[in-house]
Design an enzyme around this catalytic site. Structure first.
Site, short mmCIF file in Angstrom:
data_model
loop_
_atom_site.label_atom_id
_atom_site.label_comp_id
_atom_site.label_asym_id
_atom_site.label_seq_id
_atom_site.Cartn_x
_atom_site.Cartn_y
_atom_site.Cartn_z
N HIS A 273 -6.89 -0.97 6.31
CA HIS A 273 -5.93 -0.03 6.89
C HIS A 273 -5.75 1.18 5.99
O HIS A 273 -5.53 2.30 6.46
CB HIS A 273 -4.60 -0.75 7.09
N ASN B 136 -2.65 3.08 13.20
CA ASN B 136 -2.83 4.31 12.42
C ASN B 136 -4.12 4.22 11.61
O ASN B 136 -4.25 3.40 10.70
CB ASN B 136 -1.63 4.50 11.49
N HIS C 75 0.85 -1.19 0.00
CA HIS C 75 0.00 0.00 0.00
C HIS C 75 0.88 1.24 0.00
O HIS C 75 2.10 1.12 -0.01
CB HIS C 75 -1.02 0.01 1.15
N ASP D 205 6.13 3.19 5.06
CA ASP D 205 6.75 1.99 5.62
C ASP D 205 6.67 0.81 4.65
O ASP D 205 7.23 -0.25 4.92
CB ASP D 205 6.13 1.62 6.97
N HIS E 31 1.64 3.83 2.03
CA HIS E 31 2.36 4.44 3.15
C HIS E 31 3.86 4.20 3.04
O HIS E 31 4.30 3.20 2.45
CB HIS E 31 1.83 3.91 4.47
#
Length: 245
Positions: free
Chosen positions: A159, A190, A96, A100, A98
């Site tokens: 998420h 988050n 995804h 990280d 993000h």
């Protein structure tokens, strides 16, 4: 497990990948040709938080699933893989948008590694001027690399609106990235881009499609428990009940 981690710590320090006092990269065997690598990033509060990625060693080369969160570990991860397996990383799939999961996309693309995200992830990265992959995945896709076969699956929003999971059918390994929460936490984490109700439905989509995985790998914290997916469902249902009024 402690003995194994000690051995890996020694290996990482000996090859110059980590530091004896502050370990930045942990690599642990999952099963056969599957390995979990963990780097550390700042979630926004000044602390260091572990992020799990995975890689698969095939006869054609190594496949990365997500990139290191710590930007100083892009090359050390490649070096460690080369030293340990005498193989090069040939492709990387991010789950995804993000950082990280995607921080190293540009770096790896420049090194000739084939990088992939979904079209939806690419759109989100483009909007945020983030690093982007060379190749796009336009729907659930099956990859055949060396002796291994695996598939990407978009279960629905969770998420993040674009999160995908990886499924290795023969080994029954589910790599979930941040879609799956570790049993080490009881927090949904988050939620800045999350959709709790749809996340619950998306987990059920995975359970209906893949059944009971032998391994369910979360994006953060302990990944050794095999019930992380069902634990995630419990966390989300509890959070929804507590915040529904």
């Amino acid at each position: 497990m402690r003995t194994l981690l000690f051995i890996l710590t020694f290996f990482i320090s000996a090859t110059g990948v980590g530091q004896s006092n502050t370990q930045k990269l942990i690599i642990t065997s999952l099963t056969k040709d599957f390995y979990i690598y963990t780097t550390f990033g700042d979630p926004g509060d000044g602390s260091l938080y572990p992020a799990n990625g995975m890689y698969l060693v095939t006869t054609q080369g190594v496949v990365l699933f997500d990139t290191p969160w710590d930007t100083t570990q892009f090359q050390p991860l490649l070096d460690s893989i080369a030293a340990r397996h005498h193989q090069k990383v040939i492709m990387c799939i991010a789950t995804h948008f993000h950082s990280d999961r995607t921080a190293g996309l540009n770096n790896y693309k420049q090194k000739g590694i084939k990088t992939y995200t979904t079209k939806q992830t690419d759109g989100l990265l483009k909007a945020k001027n983030g690093p982007r992959a060379e190749f796009l995945i336009y729907g659930d896709t099956t990859f055949n690399v060396g002796q291994y076969r695996f598939e990407t699956f978009y279960p629905g929003k969770g998420h993040s609106p674009d999160n995908i999971v990886l499924w290795f059918g023969r080994e029954k390994i589910l790599y979930g990235g941040c879609f799956i929460k570790s049993i080490e936490t009881n927090s949904p984490g988050n939620l800045s881009d999350a959709h709790i109700g749809e996340w619950i439905r998306s987990i059920k989509n995975i359970q209906n499609k893949f059944g009971d995985p032998a391994f369910s790998i979360p994006g953060h914290l302990d990944w050794t428990n095999k019930k992380s997916l069902s634990h995630t469902l419990k966390i989300l249902k509890k959070y929804k009940n507590e915040n529904s009024h």
